[in-house]
Design a protein around this motif. Structure first.
Motif, PDB file in Angstrom:
ATOM      1  N   MET A 255       0.820  -1.204   0.000  1.00 50.61           N
ATOM      2  CA  MET A 255       0.000   0.000   0.000  1.00 50.61           C
ATOM      3  C   MET A 255       0.859   1.263   0.000  1.00 50.61           C
ATOM      4  O   MET A 255       0.510   2.257  -0.648  1.00 50.61           O
ATOM      5  N   ASP A 258       2.047   1.687  -3.610  1.00 47.36           N
ATOM      6  CA  ASP A 258       0.937   2.121  -4.459  1.00 47.36           C
ATOM      7  C   ASP A 258       0.615   3.595  -4.222  1.00 47.36           C
ATOM      8  O   ASP A 258       0.452   4.366  -5.175  1.00 47.36           O
ATOM      9  N   ASN A 259       0.540   4.001  -2.973  1.00 44.51           N
ATOM     10  CA  ASN A 259       0.226   5.393  -2.657  1.00 44.51           C
ATOM     11  C   ASN A 259       1.332   6.340  -3.117  1.00 44.51           C
ATOM     12  O   ASN A 259       1.058   7.460  -3.585  1.00 44.51           O
ATOM     13  N   GLU A 260       2.587   5.890  -3.000  1.00 42.06           N
ATOM     14  CA  GLU A 260       3.715   6.726  -3.416  1.00 42.06           C
ATOM     15  C   GLU A 260       3.717   6.912  -4.935  1.00 42.06           C
ATOM     16  O   GLU A 260       3.941   8.027  -5.439  1.00 42.06           O
ATOM     17  N   LYS A 262       1.102   6.715  -6.921  1.00 40.07           N
ATOM     18  CA  LYS A 262      -0.037   7.578  -7.244  1.00 40.07           C
ATOM     19  C   LYS A 262       0.260   9.036  -6.912  1.00 40.07           C
ATOM     20  O   LYS A 262      -0.137   9.947  -7.645  1.00 40.07           O
ATOM     21  N   ARG A 263       0.972   9.269  -5.801  1.00 39.89           N
ATOM     22  CA  ARG A 263       1.308  10.635  -5.421  1.00 39.89           C
ATOM     23  C   ARG A 263       2.218  11.287  -6.461  1.00 39.89           C
ATOM     24  O   ARG A 263       1.989  12.433  -6.887  1.00 39.89           O
TER      25      ARG A 263
END
Length: 515
Positions: A255, A258-260, A262-263
């Motif tokens: 996660m 994935d978040n990095e 997307k950021r």
């Protein structure tokens, strides 16, 4: 009151047990019985895990040591599938957990599955932990898929690809200069070209996809690389619904990555949209093109229907998928091409002579690479023997007739690309040999069976980036041939294996000689 609560609890428990029993036992056994009744042979169903454990052990054994220097790679790359073929024949089934997976081999049936005229062969549902790699167009069906493809396709129009050629040449020129420096005081040197080509395509795809934001693009690749390892780990076991929400060490890392990603992508997209709003070039890179056509589609949707719109989140997922697939396909194809031309120096010399005859010492361009017939034949033969994607999967949404058999709903259909590419029935007795001459009259006449050449898929879902990958590879190969000759290093170990694509497990160690 207590009696009622106990009764309701028992009913709920019995219902849950019944549903679980249906899922992990009765349904698989009924499907197995139906396929055996039609004469389709395969492994016996084992509760829950199916053949996953056997496959894992087969991979571990096969990949524990390199193989002999030849192109009979199926037993090493797909040891369990190779055993299935020997035991049960070409049309057979195995168990991917609780789901039967039927292997289809005949070209006419492959065409039927990939063309999907009946509409019953869909993309299989993917483990949510694997979807973190990319959840773009390949996960969609029907109108959503058609709409997304409409958004992406203009970015791969041949005129747009021509405009991207100088960018790739810039990246490739830097590679050539770096290799020349290694040979400044030496007549030859050893080099593992696998990470070299990875770095080349990371740089090129970052520039082509993101334009001036290519340094951020490189960071995305490093994160994607780690996510691939975690995805492979997830694929080796059965996914239990809800497991992704458990705060395990691996889940937390998945996660975070994935978040990095997307950021980073969100920041790149915001900057790109701001630049476009201020009059920046909307055709300078693939991201700009996707945003441009995506915005047009969004406007149309707002005016006409209530269907799902193309959003920034959609663009982010397409960027993730394109970055992963675009980089991996070109780097593996270039790597295997140099390995095979090292193993077959006569063809290396033929290719070099053609490049020098066509381009001289001038940098190749879009027009000149279209005249490289021998290079084209070589690349097709490399794709036949070492295709990046070795198996394609579809899923039966409904009970479906395919040739003489009827597949139940809920069955995976496996298209064994690598095995079909090595099948003597389609390619002759020299199927395991490197013979680019078989493509001298084009792809359609290369094999005895139609649709026996499937490196980029087939039908409406054929890879959109096919032309892009081939242009990049031809340019890269032509420039390397202009400046270097190469041979296998004594330290080279032949060990093709699967990560996400077909890769050299132990590297690609070659001896370079500057011309």
């Amino acid at each position: 009151m207590v009696v009622v609560v106990v009764f309701v609890s028992l009913v709920v428990i019995v219902g849950l047990v019944a549903r679980v029993s249906w899922w992990i036992w009765w349904k698989p056994k009924m499907m197995e019985k139906e396929m055996r009744r039609q004469g389709i042979n395969g492994t016996k169903y084992r509760t829950f895990m199916g053949d996953l454990k056997d496959e894992g052990e087969a991979y571990k054994e096969a990949w524990s040591k390199p193989m002999d220097l030849n192109h009979n790679i199926v037993p090493r790359v797909l040891p369990h599938a190779h055993l299935m073929l020997q035991t049960y024949g070409k049309t057979s089934f195995k168990w991917m957990g609780t789901t039967p997976a039927v292997t289809i081999w005949e070209p006419e049936l492959l065409r039927e599955v990939l063309m999907n005229k009946c509409g019953h062969f869909v993309q299989p549902q993917v483990n949510p932990l694997i979807k973190l790699l990319a959840n773009g167009i390949n996960s969609l069906e029907g109108e959503q898929w058609a709409q997304r493809r409409k958004m992406i396709k203009p970015a791969f129009h041949i005129d747009k690809l021509k405009e991207m050629v100088p960018t790739f040449i810039t990246s490739c020129s830097e590679l050539i200069e770096r290799w020349k420096k290694l040979l400044t005081d030496e007549t030859s040197c050893e080099l593992d070209v696998w990470p070299e080509f990875q770095n080349l395509t990371i740089d090129a795809i970052s520039r082509i996809l993101f334009g001036n934001s290519f340094e951020e693009g490189k960071r995305i690749f490093e994160l994607q690389k780690e996510q691939i390892v975690l995805a492979i780990d997830a694929a080796s076991s059965i996914y239990v619904p809800g497991f992704r929400f458990l705060p395990t060490t691996k889940n937390k890392r998945r996660m975070f990555i994935d978040n990095e990603i997307k950021r980073i992508l969100q920041d790149i997209i915001n900057n790109k949209l701001e630049s476009m709003k201020m009059g920046g070039n909307a055709n300078s890179d693939i991201l700009s093109l996707m945003l441009q056509y995506g915005n047009i589609n969004i406007a149309e949707k707002e005016k006409n229907t209530n269907n799902s719109k193309i959003t920034i989140d959609n663009v982010i997922e397409e960027c993730k998928g394109f970055y992963f697939a675009g980089q991996d396909t070109t780097s593996t194809l270039l790597t295997w091409t140099l390995i095979l031309l090292s193993m077959h120096p006569t063809w290396q010399q033929k290719a070099r002579e053609e490049v020098l005859r066509t381009c001289g010492k001038n940098t190749p361009n879009f027009e000149s690479i279209n005249h490289l017939k021998i290079v084209n034949m070589i690349l097709h033969e490399v794709l036949r023997l070492y295709p990046p994607v070795i198996t394609q999967i579809r899923h039966t949404e409904k009970k479906t007739k395919l040739g003489d058999i009827t597949l139940p709903a809920g069955v995976h259909v496996l298209i064994p690309t690598l095995q079909v590419h090595h099948d003597q029935e389609f390619w002759g007795e020299d199927a395991e040999e490197f013979n680019p001459e078989r493509f001298s009259e084009g792809v359609s006449k290369a094999s005895k069976g139609q649709n026996a050449f499937l490196p980029f898929g087939w039908g409406p879902r054929m890879c959109l980036g096919q032309a892009f990958a081939m242009i990049e590879t031809k340019l890269g190969l032509a420039m390397v041939l202009q400046h270097f000759s190469f041979e296998l290093s004594p330290s080279y170990a032949h060990a093709p294996s699967i990560v996400a694509t077909l890769q050299p497990q132990l590297g690609a160690h070659l001896i370079l000689h500057q011309l």
